[in-house]
Design an enzyme around this catalytic site. Structure first.
Site, PDB file in Angstrom:
ATOM      1  N   GLU A 185       0.832  -1.202   0.000  1.00  0.00           N
ATOM      2  CA  GLU A 185       0.000   0.000   0.000  1.00  0.00           C
ATOM      3  C   GLU A 185       0.861   1.244   0.000  1.00  0.00           C
ATOM      4  OE1 GLU A 185      -2.215  -0.656   3.597  1.00  0.00           O
ATOM      5  OE2 GLU A 185      -0.844   0.557   4.785  1.00  0.00           O
ATOM      6  N   HIS A 245      -5.069   3.291   8.775  1.00  0.00           N
ATOM      7  CA  HIS A 245      -4.229   2.719   9.820  1.00  0.00           C
ATOM      8  C   HIS A 245      -2.824   3.303   9.804  1.00  0.00           C
ATOM      9  CE1 HIS A 245      -3.770  -0.529   6.585  1.00  0.00           C
ATOM     10  NE2 HIS A 245      -2.645   0.144   6.593  1.00  0.00           N
TER      11      HIS A 245
END
Length: 680
Positions: free
Chosen positions: A235, A278
């Site tokens: 990511e 996150h």
């Protein structure tokens, strides 16, 4: 996260469900030379199997916390699955739990039980201490599940790991590690549905500074005889995927028959300057964009997919034909997106008191005026007006590759010529900084060195004392003589991670500096519910998204764009979607008048599909919604959930296949836009 596949599906039925559990939040960073060779030598500890003796820290059930309940449930399922759990640890207590011995310390457990690995199931305010205890006791493999461990606590842990050659850390914020062939799980659907088994799964975790990287995992999986193909999930944020791509290129060049590798990078359409759910999903100055990572992995020979559901078909095709599929679902964004993420850090081992995690934000944004006031109170020189052409970038942050704090400098005001200067993590005292090297890279002479040294030490001190994740500034030099003064220019970007406050009760004064009035009211309103909601730009953005898990939420936004749609928002329920969070999520999504259809994409093991389906039906009726809802539920009780949706009699559309669900959501949104419809 890295998952390996074989052509033989696991025979244990409970395995696949656990393999699917929250593996989407994967990311890591690994440099050509991260740690010293002493820590690198612990890579072999990842080779778990039926021989692996496992203890659990926090599984005993002697308290009634969510973490203890979760650990007990995980231990029961792991035992049933065949994992060799030999006992657990509860500080200061002895006894028995689940028919296994409970010992008062990890050191005592090591002496008596001889574990090869420990699974740490304690809350964030206890997690750093639990990891350190495991390192001190010399447990070879340490798997840390907790999220929201303060960044500087992890910096302290990495400073310990660098000096030893016994312990290997997986995590933090890791879903765990599992060997399906070796019958060991500590802490699946796409490949299993394609007729492929899963031999091993390494959840490197979504932390800013994970203990094991994508590159580390690749090395283990390519050496694993049971593994025939590899799925890599990365990511935005850090350089891990670039370093993994370099490793893949080298591996393919030296290997006669390399194993096929499919890869996904989430966050192509992430919002610049925002934290996407996150801890690790953000980019620092000089770090590559998600698109750059995709291109690097593609150039190295990996096949790119843009959604986890496509891993199975793609890998099956690669294994059967030995060639790359022509339609792998590759992400093809039209523009280059640079993301950024703000966080928080800590210099010394502090005392933590338990805090509730509801509303965990993981970041605090300061206004520019507040940031400049912080500098002035520390005696720093601030230039009220400065020519942008004369400004130079100076920042203090973390080097994710080396797991160290660093100074970032560029001779221009942007990050095009950024260079990182690491310094050792210190719990106290003034660190030794490479001021001369920083001065030279900034293109300055000897005159400004004393003033620059004060400015850099000022930032480093603030970084440590107030647990900053990123202190990004622009500096100007007043003159080129021996009395030259370095001043901070306007527009500083200061970000703080509130994990230290939310998890451990630290940094309340920094928390008080936040000005929520300058933030989006809807985004702020759902924080207390544990929901991360970020509006996305675009007048034609008409599909609202509701997803459990940050990685999957980013994947969903990216895949919708590739299918010709535009998501109006990013929404992560926190990986623990319930009926109430679903209803609250609908409420906040529908505050956006652009939304003409809502796409619910739920995937996981702990999240029950039938419970989510009932929540969707309840919310639709309670809110008297007229906006159509498309629901894709995969994971535990998915069939029951799909049946509830299909039989509700409401304008709800249930799908099993992601592509079909996405196409329906886009169709409904486009139809409603054409009719000028939508709302509650």
């Amino acid at each position: 996260m890295l998952r390996s596949v074989s052509n033989t599906a696991p025979s244990i039925r409970s395995g696949p469900r656990q393999l699917s559990r929250r593996y989407l939040n994967a990311r890591v960073q690994v440099p050509p030379r991260r740690y010293s060779s002493s820590y690198d030598s612990t890579l072999k500890n990842l080779k778990i199997g039926s021989h692996t003796r496992v203890i659990f820290q926090g599984f005993t059930g002697l308290t009634h916390s969510q973490e203890n309940r979760r650990a007990t449930a995980n231990a029961r399922e792991s035992l049933a699955w065949g994992t060799r759990i030999v006992g657990g640890v509860t500080p200061g207590r002895e006894g028995e739990h689940l028919g296994l011995p409970v010992l008062p310390s990890v050191r005592k457990a090591v002496e008596v039980l001889k574990p090869d690995a420990t699974g740490i199931y304690v809350a964030a305010h206890q997690a750093a201490g639990a990891i350190e205890e495991a390192i001190d006791a010399g447990v070879p493999l340490i798997v840390a599940v907790a999220e929201h461990i303060p960044l500087h606590d992890m910096l302290r842990i990495h400073s310990m790991l660098k000096t030893q050659s016994t312990c290997r850390l997986v995590g933090a914020n890791s879903p765990g590690i599992i060997s399906a062939v070796g019958k060991c799980r500590i802490a699946a659907a796409s490949t299993l549905r394609a007729g492929l088994g899963q031999s091993m799964c390494v959840g490197v975790g979504g932390d800013i500074l994970p203990g094991t990287s994508l590159r580390d995992g690749l090395q283990i999986l390519t050496e694993d005889e049971a593994t025939e193909g590899i799925a890599l999930i990365g990511e935005i944020g850090g350089d891990a995927e670039i370093e993994a791509a370099d490793w893949i290129g080298e591996y393919r060049a030296r290997t006669r028959s390399p194993k096929p590798i499919a890869a996904l990078v989430a966050g192509i359409h992430a919002v610049p300057g925002r934290i996407m759910g996150h801890a690790g999903a953000f980019s620092l100055p000089g770090e590559p964009s998600a698109l750059a990572k995709v291109e690097a992995l593609k150039a190295a020979g990996a096949t790119i997919v843009n959604h986890p559901s496509r891993f199975g078909p793609v890998l099956k095709s690669m294994l059967s034909s030995g060639s790359t599929p022509t339609c792998a679902g590759a992400a093809t964004p039209s523009g280059h997106t640079s993301q950024r993420r703000e966080m928080h850090t800590m210099p010394r081992r502090p005392t933590c008191t338990r805090r509730r995690l509801e509303g965990q934000r993981r970041s605090i944004y300061l206004t520019q005026s507040t940031a400049l006031d912080l500098l002035r109170r520390r005696g720093a020189s601030v230039a009220e007006c400065a020519d942008v052409g004369c400004q130079k970038l100076l920042a203090v942050t973390v080097n994710r590759s080396t797991k160290s704090p660093c100074v970032v400098a560029s001779p221009s005001s942007d990050s095009s010529e950024v260079k990182r200067f690491d310094f050792k993590y210190h719990s106290s005292g003034r660190p030794d900084l490479p001021i001369t090297a920083i001065t030279q890279h900034l293109g300055l002479g000897a005159g400004p060195i004393p003033s620059l040294s004060r400015a850099v030490h000022n930032l480093v001190g603030l970084f440590a004392e107030k647990e900053a994740f990123l202190l990004e500034t622009r500096i100007v030099v007043s003159a080129a003589d021996n009395n030259a003064t370095v001043s901070f220019a306007a527009a500083p970007r200061f970000g703080f991670d509130d994990a230290a406050f939310r998890s451990c009760g630290r940094q309340a004064d920094v928390q008080a500096l936040r000005d929520a009035s300058v933030e989006d009211a809807a985004e702020v309103a759902v924080e207390r519910d544990g929901i991360v909601y970020v509006k996305l730009a675009g007048d034609d953005a008409s599909v609202g998204t509701l997803v459990n898990g940050a990685g999957l939420a980013m994947n969903t936004v990216d895949a919708l764009a590739d299918a010709g749609g535009r998501a109006a928002n990013f929404l992560d329920t926190g990986g623990k979607a319930t009926s109430e969070t679903v209803k609250r999520s609908f409420e906040v999504i529908l505050t956006d008048p652009r939304v003409k259809c809502i796409f619910v994409n739920i995937f996981g093991g702990l999240t029950l599909g039938d419970m989510i389906a009932r929540g969707v039906v309840m919310a639709f009726r309670d809110l008297r919604m007229s906006v159509p809802v498309v629901v894709r539920i995969r994971g535990t009780n998915e069939k029951e959930g799909q049946k509830i949706i299909a039989e509700s009699g409401l304008p709800l559309f249930a799908f099993d296949d992601f592509d079909e669900a996405a196409a329906k959501a886009i169709e409904l949104a486009n139809t409603a836009r054409g009719q000028g419809d939508g709302g509650i």
